[in-house]
Design a protein around this motif. Sequence first.
Motif, PDB file in Angstrom:
ATOM      1  N   VAL A  72       0.818  -1.127   0.035  1.00  0.00           N
ATOM      2  CA  VAL A  72      -0.149   0.069  -0.126  1.00  0.00           C
ATOM      3  C   VAL A  72       0.915   1.303  -0.145  1.00  0.00           C
ATOM      4  O   VAL A  72       2.002   1.115   0.669  1.00  0.00           O
ATOM      5  N   GLU A  73       0.435   2.276  -0.618  1.00  0.00           N
ATOM      6  CA  GLU A  73       1.259   3.482  -0.628  1.00  0.00           C
ATOM      7  C   GLU A  73       0.943   4.182   0.819  1.00  0.00           C
ATOM      8  O   GLU A  73       0.282   4.063   1.479  1.00  0.00           O
ATOM      9  N   GLY A  74       1.871   5.248   1.096  1.00  0.00           N
ATOM     10  CA  GLY A  74       1.981   5.947   2.251  1.00  0.00           C
ATOM     11  C   GLY A  74       0.505   6.943   2.433  1.00  0.00           C
ATOM     12  O   GLY A  74      -0.352   6.728   1.691  1.00  0.00           O
ATOM     13  N   GLY A  75       0.618   7.636   3.709  1.00  0.00           N
ATOM     14  CA  GLY A  75      -0.491   8.566   3.879  1.00  0.00           C
ATOM     15  C   GLY A  75      -1.560   7.676   4.836  1.00  0.00           C
ATOM     16  O   GLY A  75      -1.160   7.147   5.769  1.00  0.00           O
ATOM     17  N   THR A  76      -2.735   7.817   4.491  1.00  0.00           N
ATOM     18  CA  THR A  76      -3.746   7.001   5.056  1.00  0.00           C
ATOM     19  C   THR A  76      -4.177   5.836   4.393  1.00  0.00           C
ATOM     20  O   THR A  76      -4.454   6.096   3.104  1.00  0.00           O
ATOM     21  N   VAL A  77      -4.140   4.696   4.868  1.00  0.00           N
ATOM     22  CA  VAL A  77      -4.727   3.497   4.219  1.00  0.00           C
ATOM     23  C   VAL A  77      -5.803   3.037   5.260  1.00  0.00           C
ATOM     24  O   VAL A  77      -5.890   3.007   6.400  1.00  0.00           O
ATOM     25  N   THR A  78      -6.947   2.480   4.395  1.00  0.00           N
ATOM     26  CA  THR A  78      -8.082   1.704   5.077  1.00  0.00           C
ATOM     27  C   THR A  78      -8.073   0.490   4.461  1.00  0.00           C
ATOM     28  O   THR A  78      -7.950   0.100   3.349  1.00  0.00           O
ATOM     29  N   LEU A  79      -7.940  -0.558   5.481  1.00  0.00           N
ATOM     30  CA  LEU A  79      -8.101  -2.021   5.166  1.00  0.00           C
ATOM     31  C   LEU A  79      -9.428  -2.593   5.826  1.00  0.00           C
ATOM     32  O   LEU A  79      -9.831  -2.310   6.764  1.00  0.00           O
ATOM     33  N   THR A  80     -10.000  -3.429   4.729  1.00  0.00           N
ATOM     34  CA  THR A  80     -11.285  -4.060   5.131  1.00  0.00           C
ATOM     35  C   THR A  80     -11.285  -5.456   4.960  1.00  0.00           C
ATOM     36  O   THR A  80     -10.580  -5.863   3.930  1.00  0.00           O
ATOM     37  N   SER A  81     -11.916  -6.033   5.780  1.00  0.00           N
ATOM     38  CA  SER A  81     -11.737  -7.759   5.757  1.00  0.00           C
ATOM     39  C   SER A  81     -13.006  -8.193   6.371  1.00  0.00           C
ATOM     40  O   SER A  81     -13.520  -7.532   7.250  1.00  0.00           O
ATOM     41  N   ASP A  82     -13.547  -9.295   6.073  1.00  0.00           N
ATOM     42  CA  ASP A  82     -14.296 -10.228   6.688  1.00  0.00           C
ATOM     43  C   ASP A  82     -13.675 -10.857   7.579  1.00  0.00           C
ATOM     44  O   ASP A  82     -12.503 -11.638   7.341  1.00  0.00           O
ATOM     45  N   LEU A  83     -14.379 -11.184   8.866  1.00  0.00           N
ATOM     46  CA  LEU A  83     -13.673 -11.785  10.082  1.00  0.00           C
ATOM     47  C   LEU A  83     -14.474 -12.871  10.493  1.00  0.00           C
ATOM     48  O   LEU A  83     -15.830 -12.221  11.174  1.00  0.00           O
ATOM     49  N   PRO A  84     -14.506 -14.141  10.616  1.00  0.00           N
ATOM     50  CA  PRO A  84     -15.525 -14.799  11.132  1.00  0.00           C
ATOM     51  C   PRO A  84     -15.657 -14.904  12.731  1.00  0.00           C
ATOM     52  O   PRO A  84     -14.534 -14.179  13.246  1.00  0.00           O
ATOM     53  N   MET A  85     -16.616 -15.204  13.182  1.00  0.00           N
ATOM     54  CA  MET A  85     -16.518 -15.221  14.683  1.00  0.00           C
ATOM     55  C   MET A  85     -16.745 -16.656  15.170  1.00  0.00           C
ATOM     56  O   MET A  85     -17.588 -17.267  14.638  1.00  0.00           O
ATOM     57  N   PRO A  86     -16.275 -17.072  15.894  1.00  0.00           N
ATOM     58  CA  PRO A  86     -15.019 -16.531  16.630  1.00  0.00           C
ATOM     59  C   PRO A  86     -13.651 -16.434  15.797  1.00  0.00           C
ATOM     60  O   PRO A  86     -13.544 -17.211  14.808  1.00  0.00           O
ATOM     61  N   GLY A  87     -12.913 -15.268  15.996  1.00  0.00           N
ATOM     62  CA  GLY A  87     -11.912 -15.075  15.038  1.00  0.00           C
ATOM     63  C   GLY A  87     -10.900 -14.007  15.421  1.00  0.00           C
ATOM     64  O   GLY A  87     -11.611 -13.281  16.095  1.00  0.00           O
ATOM     65  N   VAL A  88      -9.790 -14.018  15.282  1.00  0.00           N
ATOM     66  CA  VAL A  88      -8.711 -12.937  15.580  1.00  0.00           C
ATOM     67  C   VAL A  88      -7.909 -12.581  14.263  1.00  0.00           C
ATOM     68  O   VAL A  88      -7.613 -13.695  13.492  1.00  0.00           O
ATOM     69  N   SER A  89      -7.803 -11.425  13.923  1.00  0.00           N
ATOM     70  CA  SER A  89      -6.492 -10.852  12.770  1.00  0.00           C
ATOM     71  C   SER A  89      -5.623 -10.370  13.161  1.00  0.00           C
ATOM     72  O   SER A  89      -5.664  -9.406  14.290  1.00  0.00           O
ATOM     73  N   LEU A  90      -4.373 -10.343  12.761  1.00  0.00           N
ATOM     74  CA  LEU A  90      -3.034  -9.750  13.067  1.00  0.00           C
ATOM     75  C   LEU A  90      -2.539  -9.129  11.830  1.00  0.00           C
ATOM     76  O   LEU A  90      -2.548  -9.889  11.037  1.00  0.00           O
ATOM     77  N   ILE A  91      -2.729  -7.808  11.827  1.00  0.00           N
ATOM     78  CA  ILE A  91      -2.196  -6.933  10.515  1.00  0.00           C
ATOM     79  C   ILE A  91      -0.990  -6.336  10.818  1.00  0.00           C
ATOM     80  O   ILE A  91      -0.861  -5.469  11.768  1.00  0.00           O
ATOM     81  N   GLU A  92       0.150  -6.796  10.016  1.00  0.00           N
ATOM     82  CA  GLU A  92       1.314  -6.002  10.032  1.00  0.00           C
ATOM     83  C   GLU A  92       1.565  -4.988   9.000  1.00  0.00           C
ATOM     84  O   GLU A  92       1.133  -5.337   7.710  1.00  0.00           O
ATOM     85  N   LEU A  93       2.010  -3.966   9.231  1.00  0.00           N
ATOM     86  CA  LEU A  93       2.341  -2.861   8.154  1.00  0.00           C
ATOM     87  C   LEU A  93       3.854  -2.866   8.314  1.00  0.00           C
ATOM     88  O   LEU A  93       4.416  -2.320   9.431  1.00  0.00           O
ATOM     89  N   THR A  94       4.724  -3.049   7.223  1.00  0.00           N
ATOM     90  CA  THR A  94       6.075  -2.944   7.216  1.00  0.00           C
ATOM     91  C   THR A  94       6.778  -2.164   6.098  1.00  0.00           C
ATOM     92  O   THR A  94       6.331  -2.327   5.049  1.00  0.00           O
ATOM     93  N   PRO A  95       7.331  -1.507   6.627  1.00  0.00           N
ATOM     94  CA  PRO A  95       8.055  -0.337   5.681  1.00  0.00           C
ATOM     95  C   PRO A  95       8.938  -1.080   4.385  1.00  0.00           C
ATOM     96  O   PRO A  95       9.531  -2.079   4.776  1.00  0.00           O
TER      97      PRO A  95
END
Length: 95
Positions: A72-95
């Motif tokens: 993704v490019e810099g600035g403001t980023v919006t990420l959207t995803s479906d997440l089952p219940m129960p469930g946990v997401s880990l989102i990493e942003l690495t330069p």
Amino acid sequence: MGVSAYRERTIELTVDGLDGPHTVTHHRIDHDHSNVEAVWRSMGGGAWPADEQWDRLRAANTLDEAAPPRTVEGGTVTLTSDLPMPGVSLIELTP
């Protein structure tokens, strides 16, 4: 119980102030991802794994990616995803 028996919700994460491009990696723990118990049940479960089942359980003991990494490019980023219940997401942003 199939995945259709689980509820899903849509999550949205907005991150401001990113300086330049970043790689987004999305990991998930839910019924179908990173779930050693589901693998154990698919092998018949029981009181304790047999010796020959341990290799498969060890191989399944990972933190699965919910989607391939993307940039993704810099600035403001919006990420959207479906997440089952129960469930946990880990989102990493690495330069």
